[in-house]
Design an enzyme around this catalytic site. Structure first.
Site, PDB file in Angstrom:
ATOM      1  N   GLN A   1     -10.057  -4.317  -3.923  1.00  0.00           N
ATOM      2  CA  GLN A   1     -11.345  -3.796  -3.467  1.00  0.00           C
ATOM      3  C   GLN A   1     -12.411  -4.004  -4.548  1.00  0.00           C
ATOM      4  OE1 GLN A   1     -12.133  -1.988  -0.394  1.00  0.00           O
ATOM      5  NE2 GLN A   1     -14.144  -2.511  -1.177  1.00  0.00           N
TER       6      GLN A   1
ATOM      7  N   ASP B   1     -17.624   6.603  -1.932  1.00  0.00           N
ATOM      8  CA  ASP B   1     -16.392   6.528  -1.136  1.00  0.00           C
ATOM      9  C   ASP B   1     -16.184   7.916  -0.538  1.00  0.00           C
ATOM     10  OD1 ASP B   1     -13.900   5.849  -0.083  1.00  0.00           O
ATOM     11  OD2 ASP B   1     -12.856   5.814  -2.013  1.00  0.00           O
TER      12      ASP B   1
ATOM     13  N   ARG C   1       0.882  -1.190   0.000  1.00  0.00           N
ATOM     14  CA  ARG C   1       0.000   0.000   0.000  1.00  0.00           C
ATOM     15  C   ARG C   1       0.904   1.220   0.000  1.00  0.00           C
ATOM     16  NH1 ARG C   1      -5.528   1.169   3.360  1.00  0.00           N
ATOM     17  NH2 ARG C   1      -6.190  -0.332   1.820  1.00  0.00           N
TER      18      ARG C   1
ATOM     19  N   ARG D   1     -13.822  -9.174   1.424  1.00  0.00           N
ATOM     20  CA  ARG D   1     -12.406  -8.895   1.174  1.00  0.00           C
ATOM     21  C   ARG D   1     -11.571 -10.125   1.562  1.00  0.00           C
ATOM     22  NH1 ARG D   1     -10.491  -3.742   1.006  1.00  0.00           N
ATOM     23  NH2 ARG D   1      -8.699  -4.802   0.086  1.00  0.00           N
TER      24      ARG D   1
ATOM     25  N   HIS E   1      -7.172   0.510  -6.645  1.00  0.00           N
ATOM     26  CA  HIS E   1      -7.438  -0.387  -5.503  1.00  0.00           C
ATOM     27  C   HIS E   1      -8.090  -1.654  -6.071  1.00  0.00           C
ATOM     28  CE1 HIS E   1      -7.782  -1.610  -1.489  1.00  0.00           C
ATOM     29  NE2 HIS E   1      -8.694  -0.786  -1.020  1.00  0.00           N
TER      30      HIS E   1
ATOM     31  N   CYS F   1     -16.613   1.152   0.158  1.00  0.00           N
ATOM     32  CA  CYS F   1     -15.420   0.367   0.485  1.00  0.00           C
ATOM     33  C   CYS F   1     -15.062   0.443   1.961  1.00  0.00           C
ATOM     34  CB  CYS F   1     -14.245   0.830  -0.368  1.00  0.00           C
ATOM     35  SG  CYS F   1     -13.909   2.593  -0.229  1.00  0.00           S
TER      36      CYS F   1
HETATM   37  N1   CP Z   1     -11.521  -0.614   2.059  1.00  0.00           N
HETATM   38  C1   CP Z   1     -10.257  -0.674   2.479  1.00  0.00           C
HETATM   39  O1   CP Z   1      -9.303  -0.860   1.720  1.00  0.00           O
HETATM   40  O2   CP Z   1     -10.122  -0.518   3.821  1.00  0.00           O
HETATM   41  P1   CP Z   1      -8.760  -0.326   4.601  1.00  0.00           P
HETATM   42  O3   CP Z   1      -8.219   1.023   4.232  1.00  0.00           O
HETATM   43  O4   CP Z   1      -9.144  -0.405   6.060  1.00  0.00           O
HETATM   44  O5   CP Z   1      -7.813  -1.417   4.199  1.00  0.00           O
HETATM   45  N1  NVA Z   2     -10.281   6.327  -1.607  1.00  0.00           N
HETATM   46  C1  NVA Z   2      -9.942   5.922  -0.262  1.00  0.00           C
HETATM   47  C2  NVA Z   2     -10.127   4.454  -0.127  1.00  0.00           C
HETATM   48  C3  NVA Z   2      -9.815   3.888   1.231  1.00  0.00           C
HETATM   49  C4  NVA Z   2     -10.018   2.416   1.314  1.00  0.00           C
HETATM   50  C5  NVA Z   2      -8.503   6.324   0.028  1.00  0.00           C
HETATM   51  O1  NVA Z   2      -7.642   6.172  -0.843  1.00  0.00           O
HETATM   52  O2  NVA Z   2      -8.241   6.806   1.126  1.00  0.00           O
END
Ligand code: CP
Ligand code: NVA
Length: 305
Positions: A131, A221, A101, A289, A128, A261
């Site tokens: 997701q 989101d 990440r 997930r 992502h 998400c």
């Molecule tokens: N939806 C998602 O990716 O959640 P987290 O940021 O908690 O991993």
């Molecule tokens: N769009 C959000 C998704 C988190 C799971 C972010 O990048 O923070």
């Protein structure tokens, strides 16, 4: 050895295969069976941003599959303490897969370039993919056959929206984005989408009611993603007419589900009576997930390059 950096890395039949493995493993899990398909395999997680779902579902998935998991966070100093080339080559000798990440998508691309083990995107500013796979798997549980369904995304054309648009294009769903000007897909992404999914049906509109009309799923989101905190005030202003509320949901199909998400900000992008109401599938979606990650790891680590 395969990477999953964006959904451009998977063909539609490969996504169908991942869904089939996911469904099988989820059914077995619900029957109390945790099939050890990956004994002795090791997954490392390199995370530059916070996470609940992605981190815990990946770690649990690997343990359920009989393998091991190492959460490395930032303290291994990747790309800082030593070169990405040295880091990638060394970690590939210890691990079978790295889930990553990152703040910038370019960083995961650099890592993948030097890794001889699989690299999976656990969220970047651009994409992502895991997701979106879990989300369409969830839609298939709720609605059955996905082909021809419409997914309406009300909000920022962010990492999640891009991955959903690609997933919808690959699996034959219509994708409609409702967002204010300046927060829509840019030309380069639209070009990529057209190249990857020539038959994709995609719409961008400033009218959320148009986007949700006839939708089988309404998705939103946060307006401000991780790393964009300094833009929060501007974004709150720009998106104030793009909240998913009960009135907006009533324009979707009668059996439409609400998806997010998570994490969510109730009272901003979605009203509490929608996300906590009867059409919300966000908890099932988050649960999936785990199952999707399991299907993905089992498929990726047992598939020949
Ligand atoms: N939806 C998602 O990716 O959640 P987290 O940021 O908690 O991993
Ligand atoms: N769009 C959000 C998704 C988190 C799971 C972010 O990048 O923070």
């Amino acid at each position: 050895m395969r990477h999953l950096l964006t959904l451009c890395d998977l063909t539609p039949p490969e996504i169908e295969t991942v869904f089939a493995v996911t469904k099988d493993l989820k059914t077995k899990y619900q029957q109390g069976v945790r099939e050890p398909l990956l004994p002795g395999r090791v997954m490392a997680l390199l995370f530059e941003k916070q996470s609940l779902r992605t981190r815990v579902s990946f770690e649990t998935a690997m343990v359920n599959l009989g393998g091991g998991s190492l959460f490395l966070g930032r303290d291994v100093g990747w790309g800082e303490r030593e070169s990405m080339a040295d880091f990638g080559q060394v970690i590939s000798q210890y691990c079978d897969v790295v889930v990553c990440r990152t703040n910038s998508h370019a960083k995961i691309e650099q890592l993948a370039e030097h890794c001889t083990c699989s690299v999976i995107n656990g969220l970047t500013d651009l994409a992502h993919p895991c997701q979106a796979l879990a989300d369409l798997f969830t839609m298939s549980e709720i609605h059955g056959d996905l082909r021809g369904l419409k997914l309406a995304f009300v909000g920022d054309a962010n990492n999640v929206a891009r991955s959903l648009a690609l997933a919808c294009g690959k699996l034959g769903l219509k994708f409609s984005l409702a967002s204010p000007p300046g927060y829509r897909f840019d030309e380069s992404f639209l070009k990529l989408l057209a190249q990857e999914c020539p038959d994709a049906t995609i719409e961008q509109t400033g009218d959320a009611a148009v986007a949700v009309d006839g939708a089988a799923a309404v998705y939103t989101d946060v307006w401000t993603s991780m790393g964009q905190e300094q833009e929060r005030a501007d974004r709150e202003k720009a998106f104030r007419n793009f909240r998913v509320d009960a009135k907006l949901m009533s324009g979707a199909r009668a059996d439409a589900c609400f998806l997010h998400c998570l994490p969510a900000r109730r009272g901003e992008e979605v009203d509490a009576d929608v996300i906590d109401g009867p059409c919300s599938a966000v908890i099932q979606q988050a649960g999936n997930r785990l199952h999707l990650q399991k299907g993905l790891l089992a498929w990726l680590l047992t598939t020949k390059p």
